[in-house]
Write a protein that holds these residues in place. Structure first.
Motif, PDB file in Angstrom:
ATOM      1  N   ASP A 209       0.829  -1.209   0.000  1.00  0.00           N
ATOM      2  CA  ASP A 209       0.000   0.000   0.000  1.00  0.00           C
ATOM      3  C   ASP A 209       0.860   1.254   0.000  1.00  0.00           C
ATOM      4  OD1 ASP A 209      -2.304  -1.494   0.014  1.00  0.00           O
ATOM      5  OD2 ASP A 209      -2.505  -1.495   2.198  1.00  0.00           O
ATOM      6  N   ASP A 210       2.065   1.170   0.565  1.00  0.00           N
ATOM      7  CA  ASP A 210       2.990   2.299   0.601  1.00  0.00           C
ATOM      8  C   ASP A 210       3.909   2.208  -0.608  1.00  0.00           C
ATOM      9  OD1 ASP A 210       4.881   4.235   1.077  1.00  0.00           O
ATOM     10  OD2 ASP A 210       5.258   3.666   3.157  1.00  0.00           O
ATOM     11  N   PHE A 211       3.816   3.188  -1.508  1.00  0.00           N
ATOM     12  CA  PHE A 211       4.599   3.097  -2.742  1.00  0.00           C
ATOM     13  C   PHE A 211       6.104   3.125  -2.473  1.00  0.00           C
ATOM     14  CE2 PHE A 211       4.170   7.702  -2.305  1.00  0.00           C
ATOM     15  CZ  PHE A 211       5.383   8.191  -2.744  1.00  0.00           C
ATOM     16  N   LEU A 212       6.542   3.734  -1.353  1.00  0.00           N
ATOM     17  CA  LEU A 212       7.969   3.740  -1.041  1.00  0.00           C
ATOM     18  C   LEU A 212       8.476   2.332  -0.730  1.00  0.00           C
ATOM     19  CD1 LEU A 212       8.452   6.948   1.147  1.00  0.00           C
ATOM     20  CD2 LEU A 212       9.174   6.571  -1.205  1.00  0.00           C
ATOM     21  N   GLU A 213       7.610   1.521  -0.125  1.00  0.00           N
ATOM     22  CA  GLU A 213       8.014   0.163   0.212  1.00  0.00           C
ATOM     23  C   GLU A 213       8.096  -0.735  -1.019  1.00  0.00           C
ATOM     24  OE1 GLU A 213       5.409  -1.334   3.191  1.00  0.00           O
ATOM     25  OE2 GLU A 213       6.133   0.036   4.754  1.00  0.00           O
ATOM     26  N   GLN A 214       7.595  -0.265  -2.154  1.00  0.00           N
ATOM     27  CA  GLN A 214       7.657  -1.061  -3.371  1.00  0.00           C
ATOM     28  C   GLN A 214       9.007  -0.947  -4.079  1.00  0.00           C
ATOM     29  OE1 GLN A 214       4.300  -0.448  -5.946  1.00  0.00           O
ATOM     30  NE2 GLN A 214       2.847  -0.384  -4.271  1.00  0.00           N
ATOM     31  N   VAL A 215       9.822   0.029  -3.681  1.00  0.00           N
ATOM     32  CA  VAL A 215      11.129   0.184  -4.310  1.00  0.00           C
ATOM     33  C   VAL A 215      11.989  -1.028  -3.998  1.00  0.00           C
ATOM     34  CG1 VAL A 215      13.227   1.582  -4.417  1.00  0.00           C
ATOM     35  CG2 VAL A 215      10.993   2.692  -4.200  1.00  0.00           C
ATOM     36  N   SER A 216      12.566  -1.646  -5.028  1.00  0.00           N
ATOM     37  CA  SER A 216      13.379  -2.841  -4.841  1.00  0.00           C
ATOM     38  C   SER A 216      14.608  -2.513  -4.011  1.00  0.00           C
ATOM     39  CB  SER A 216      13.806  -3.408  -6.202  1.00  0.00           C
ATOM     40  OG  SER A 216      14.587  -4.567  -6.050  1.00  0.00           O
ATOM     41  N   GLY A 217      14.926  -3.397  -3.054  1.00  0.00           N
ATOM     42  CA  GLY A 217      16.046  -3.153  -2.163  1.00  0.00           C
ATOM     43  C   GLY A 217      15.557  -2.760  -0.784  1.00  0.00           C
ATOM     44  N   THR A 218      16.473  -2.250   0.043  1.00  0.00           N
ATOM     45  CA  THR A 218      16.098  -1.846   1.392  1.00  0.00           C
ATOM     46  C   THR A 218      15.645  -0.392   1.405  1.00  0.00           C
ATOM     47  OG1 THR A 218      18.266  -0.972   2.030  1.00  0.00           O
ATOM     48  CG2 THR A 218      17.946  -3.357   2.231  1.00  0.00           C
ATOM     49  N   ASN A 219      15.213   0.058   2.583  1.00  0.00           N
ATOM     50  CA  ASN A 219      14.819   1.462   2.733  1.00  0.00           C
ATOM     51  C   ASN A 219      16.005   2.402   2.610  1.00  0.00           C
ATOM     52  OD1 ASN A 219      12.121   0.861   3.105  1.00  0.00           O
ATOM     53  ND2 ASN A 219      12.309   0.688   5.335  1.00  0.00           N
ATOM     54  N   GLY A 220      17.232   1.849   2.540  1.00  0.00           N
ATOM     55  CA  GLY A 220      18.405   2.683   2.362  1.00  0.00           C
ATOM     56  C   GLY A 220      18.401   3.435   1.049  1.00  0.00           C
ATOM     57  N   LEU A 221      17.741   2.859   0.018  1.00  0.00           N
ATOM     58  CA  LEU A 221      17.676   3.541  -1.279  1.00  0.00           C
ATOM     59  C   LEU A 221      16.799   4.784  -1.198  1.00  0.00           C
ATOM     60  CD1 LEU A 221      17.338   0.486  -3.702  1.00  0.00           C
ATOM     61  CD2 LEU A 221      19.384   1.820  -3.202  1.00  0.00           C
ATOM     62  N   ALA A 222      15.560   4.604  -0.758  1.00  0.00           N
ATOM     63  CA  ALA A 222      14.655   5.752  -0.651  1.00  0.00           C
ATOM     64  C   ALA A 222      15.134   6.718   0.427  1.00  0.00           C
ATOM     65  CB  ALA A 222      13.239   5.282  -0.366  1.00  0.00           C
ATOM     66  N   GLY A 223      15.777   6.189   1.494  1.00  0.00           N
ATOM     67  CA  GLY A 223      16.251   7.046   2.564  1.00  0.00           C
ATOM     68  C   GLY A 223      17.367   7.977   2.119  1.00  0.00           C
ATOM     69  N   ALA A 224      18.214   7.503   1.205  1.00  0.00           N
ATOM     70  CA  ALA A 224      19.317   8.333   0.733  1.00  0.00           C
ATOM     71  C   ALA A 224      18.881   9.323  -0.338  1.00  0.00           C
ATOM     72  CB  ALA A 224      20.430   7.444   0.185  1.00  0.00           C
ATOM     73  N   ALA A 225      17.797   9.031  -1.027  1.00  0.00           N
ATOM     74  CA  ALA A 225      17.337   9.900  -2.108  1.00  0.00           C
ATOM     75  C   ALA A 225      16.664  11.146  -1.554  1.00  0.00           C
ATOM     76  CB  ALA A 225      16.369   9.148  -3.013  1.00  0.00           C
ATOM     77  N   ASP A 226      16.811  12.254  -2.270  1.00  0.00           N
ATOM     78  CA  ASP A 226      16.092  13.471  -1.901  1.00  0.00           C
ATOM     79  C   ASP A 226      14.632  13.395  -2.319  1.00  0.00           C
ATOM     80  OD1 ASP A 226      18.300  15.141  -0.804  1.00  0.00           O
ATOM     81  OD2 ASP A 226      19.112  14.899  -2.810  1.00  0.00           O
ATOM     82  N   ALA A 227      14.349  12.624  -3.354  1.00  0.00           N
ATOM     83  CA  ALA A 227      12.966  12.440  -3.815  1.00  0.00           C
ATOM     84  C   ALA A 227      12.844  11.052  -4.428  1.00  0.00           C
ATOM     85  CB  ALA A 227      12.580  13.500  -4.833  1.00  0.00           C
ATOM     86  N   THR A 228      11.678  10.468  -4.258  1.00  0.00           N
ATOM     87  CA  THR A 228      11.391   9.161  -4.846  1.00  0.00           C
ATOM     88  C   THR A 228      10.137   9.281  -5.706  1.00  0.00           C
ATOM     89  OG1 THR A 228      12.348   7.996  -2.945  1.00  0.00           O
ATOM     90  CG2 THR A 228      10.909   6.727  -4.391  1.00  0.00           C
ATOM     91  N   LEU A 229      10.242   8.794  -6.946  1.00  0.00           N
ATOM     92  CA  LEU A 229       9.120   8.791  -7.875  1.00  0.00           C
ATOM     93  C   LEU A 229       8.863   7.347  -8.273  1.00  0.00           C
ATOM     94  CD1 LEU A 229      11.299  11.255  -8.654  1.00  0.00           C
ATOM     95  CD2 LEU A 229       9.425  11.914 -10.157  1.00  0.00           C
ATOM     96  N   VAL A 230       7.621   6.903  -8.156  1.00  0.00           N
ATOM     97  CA  VAL A 230       7.261   5.533  -8.516  1.00  0.00           C
ATOM     98  C   VAL A 230       6.174   5.577  -9.580  1.00  0.00           C
ATOM     99  CG1 VAL A 230       6.341   3.324  -7.716  1.00  0.00           C
ATOM    100  CG2 VAL A 230       7.898   4.615  -6.253  1.00  0.00           C
ATOM    101  N   LEU A 231       6.468   4.982 -10.731  1.00  0.00           N
ATOM    102  CA  LEU A 231       5.511   4.920 -11.835  1.00  0.00           C
ATOM    103  C   LEU A 231       4.823   3.570 -11.798  1.00  0.00           C
ATOM    104  CD1 LEU A 231       4.361   6.201 -14.463  1.00  0.00           C
ATOM    105  CD2 LEU A 231       6.261   5.110 -15.684  1.00  0.00           C
ATOM    106  N   LYS A 232       3.496   3.578 -11.681  1.00  0.00           N
ATOM    107  CA  LYS A 232       2.736   2.325 -11.573  1.00  0.00           C
ATOM    108  C   LYS A 232       1.609   2.325 -12.589  1.00  0.00           C
ATOM    109  CE  LYS A 232       1.430   1.212  -7.438  1.00  0.00           C
ATOM    110  NZ  LYS A 232       0.822   1.383  -6.092  1.00  0.00           N
ATOM    111  N   ARG A 233       1.321   1.157 -13.105  1.00  0.00           N
ATOM    112  CA  ARG A 233       0.160   1.001 -13.988  1.00  0.00           C
ATOM    113  C   ARG A 233      -1.079   0.777 -13.137  1.00  0.00           C
ATOM    114  NH1 ARG A 233       1.066   0.661 -19.281  1.00  0.00           N
ATOM    115  NH2 ARG A 233       3.117   0.024 -20.069  1.00  0.00           N
ATOM    116  N   GLN A 234      -2.193   1.318 -13.596  1.00  0.00           N
ATOM    117  CA  GLN A 234      -3.462   1.165 -12.901  1.00  0.00           C
ATOM    118  C   GLN A 234      -4.534   0.742 -13.890  1.00  0.00           C
ATOM    119  OE1 GLN A 234      -4.021   1.616  -9.634  1.00  0.00           O
ATOM    120  NE2 GLN A 234      -2.031   2.418  -9.029  1.00  0.00           N
ATOM    121  N   ARG A 235      -5.590   0.131 -13.365  1.00  0.00           N
ATOM    122  CA  ARG A 235      -6.744  -0.164 -14.223  1.00  0.00           C
ATOM    123  C   ARG A 235      -7.486   1.134 -14.518  1.00  0.00           C
ATOM    124  NH1 ARG A 235      -9.528  -5.468 -11.388  1.00  0.00           N
ATOM    125  NH2 ARG A 235      -7.762  -6.883 -11.657  1.00  0.00           N
TER     126      ARG A 235
END
Length: 380
Positions: A209-235
């Motif tokens: 449900d949390d798009f940040l948790e969908q980033v592959s790898g640990t939270n270290g990736l999103a934690g080090a980034a200044d911004a996180t963008l996640v592109l998802k397909r939807q119905r």
């Protein structure tokens, strides 16, 4: 030629740092410490945007499932920024040099994609494309720094994909520390040069449900980034939703449509639910947004959808969290105010219906009927 940095990023004379073993010029270091009174007296320039409201200077992580269109999105954005056009086909951008590392592409494929994106427009001279680069720990960061030194005013560096350039990390680190360390070299480039660095990355196969948790790898990736963008397909009618959060950007969701003939993603008007919900639900959301605390009869009259359909759909949307309903069967959007003195109806527990399985399934308890306003059962 050196990339001239704003005054607040420069060290005082004599504080330059030499990087041992670097065959080229080292990035000019930037100031990291002040006394409190010095800090408060500094006039910092406004945030420099590659794409206003979406991609700012700093380290940006762009993640999405395989084949969702991340490379099309990043390449088209690079073309727009380098040429000073419209990113996402709608957002005016200031032109400036862009470096695009297409580490999974061949020159032929790049040319084909560029031809589709450009159409009859000329190729921007300010866009530098490369299909090879050393990993960051092996000198890739210094190579990128030398390009930035040769291109003052650079606005963006895109690395597609991050896995190709992250390299190996020192042994003995935890998975989190390894991810954070891998990101730190790219972040150092972004901070030193005041440029937007975009790392294209993947998401996990398992959803969240949390798009940040969908980033592959640990939270270290999103934690080090200044911004996180996640592109998802939807119905629904939108081809995707771009989720954005970060230190300098407001958390937001944008409905996106992919145009295959042009190879570009277009930003759609309105919030994502207007495009990703089914037609009936989207119509209800649009009407209730403009007319909060509406009855099913009013919604049916205002949308042109049959009253019977509205009467069944609204309670299901309330159960799914897409609408709120009071004791008088008046509907509003979540986060908006209910009529004064009217208690809200609590949600039905443990019935996680979605638009895909909304009809009653065999063996499943039916949802209790929400009380109707007297007279509405006859469509009055």
């Amino acid at each position: 030629m050196t990339n001239e940095r704003p005054a607040h990023l420069r060290l005082v004379a004599g504080d330059a740092v030499h990087v041992p073993g670097d065959p080229g010029p080292a990035p000019t270091p930037f100031r990291t410490a002040w006394t409190a009174d010095e800090l408060m007296s500094v006039t910092f320039p406004p945030t420099k945007w590659a794409v206003p409201g979406v991609i700012a200077e700093g380290l940006n992580l762009l993640a999405g499932p395989p084949k969702v269109g991340k490379s099309w999105l990043s390449l088209a954005t690079a073309v727009a920024v380098a040429g000073g056009g419209k990113a996402l086909e709608t957002i005016e951008v200031e032109p400036g040099p862009v470096l695009y590392l297409a580490l999974e592409d061949t020159p032929r494929r790049l040319q084909s994609r560029m031809s589709k994106i450009l159409g009859d427009k000329p190729a921007p001279r300010g866009l530098t494309l490369s299909t090879a680069c050393e990993t960051l720990p092996s000198g890739g960061d210094k190579a990128i720094a030398r390009w930035l030194d040769r291109n003052p005013g650079a606005r963006m560096v895109v690395i597609d994909v991050f896995a190709k350039i992250r390299g190996t990390t020192p042994p003995g680190l935890s998975a989190y520390d390894a991810d954070y360390t891998a990101m730190s070299r790219a972040k150092n480039l972004a901070d030193t040069y005041g440029v937007a660095v975009v790392l294209v990355h993947h998401v996990r196969k398992m959803g969240s449900d949390d798009f940040l948790e969908q980033v592959s790898g640990t939270n270290g990736l999103a934690g080090a980034a200044d911004a996180t963008l996640v592109l998802k397909r939807q119905r629904g009618t939108a081809d995707g939703v771009l989720h954005v959060t970060g230190r300098d950007v407001e958390e937001a969701e944008y409905a996106m449509a992919f145009e295959p003939t042009a190879g570009v993603w277009r930003l759609l008007d309105g919030p994502p639910e207007d495009h990703t919900l089914g037609e009936t639900r989207a119509s209800i959301v649009r009407y209730v947004r403009a007319n909060p605390n509406s009855t099913p009869k009013a919604i049916a009259d205002g949308t042109g959808v049959s009253y019977e359909n509205i009467r069944k759909t609204c309670p299901r949307m309330a159960t799914d969290g897409q609408l709120c309903v009071d004791a008088n069967s008046r509907y509003r959007l979540p986060g908006t105010t209910a009529p004064e003195g009217v208690p809200a109806v609590p949600g039905v527990p443990d019935l996680a219906l979605t638009s895909a399985n909304a009809p009653d399934q065999q063996g499943q308890t039916s949802l209790p009927t929400v009380p109707a306003v007297p007279g509405e059962e006859n469509g009055l």
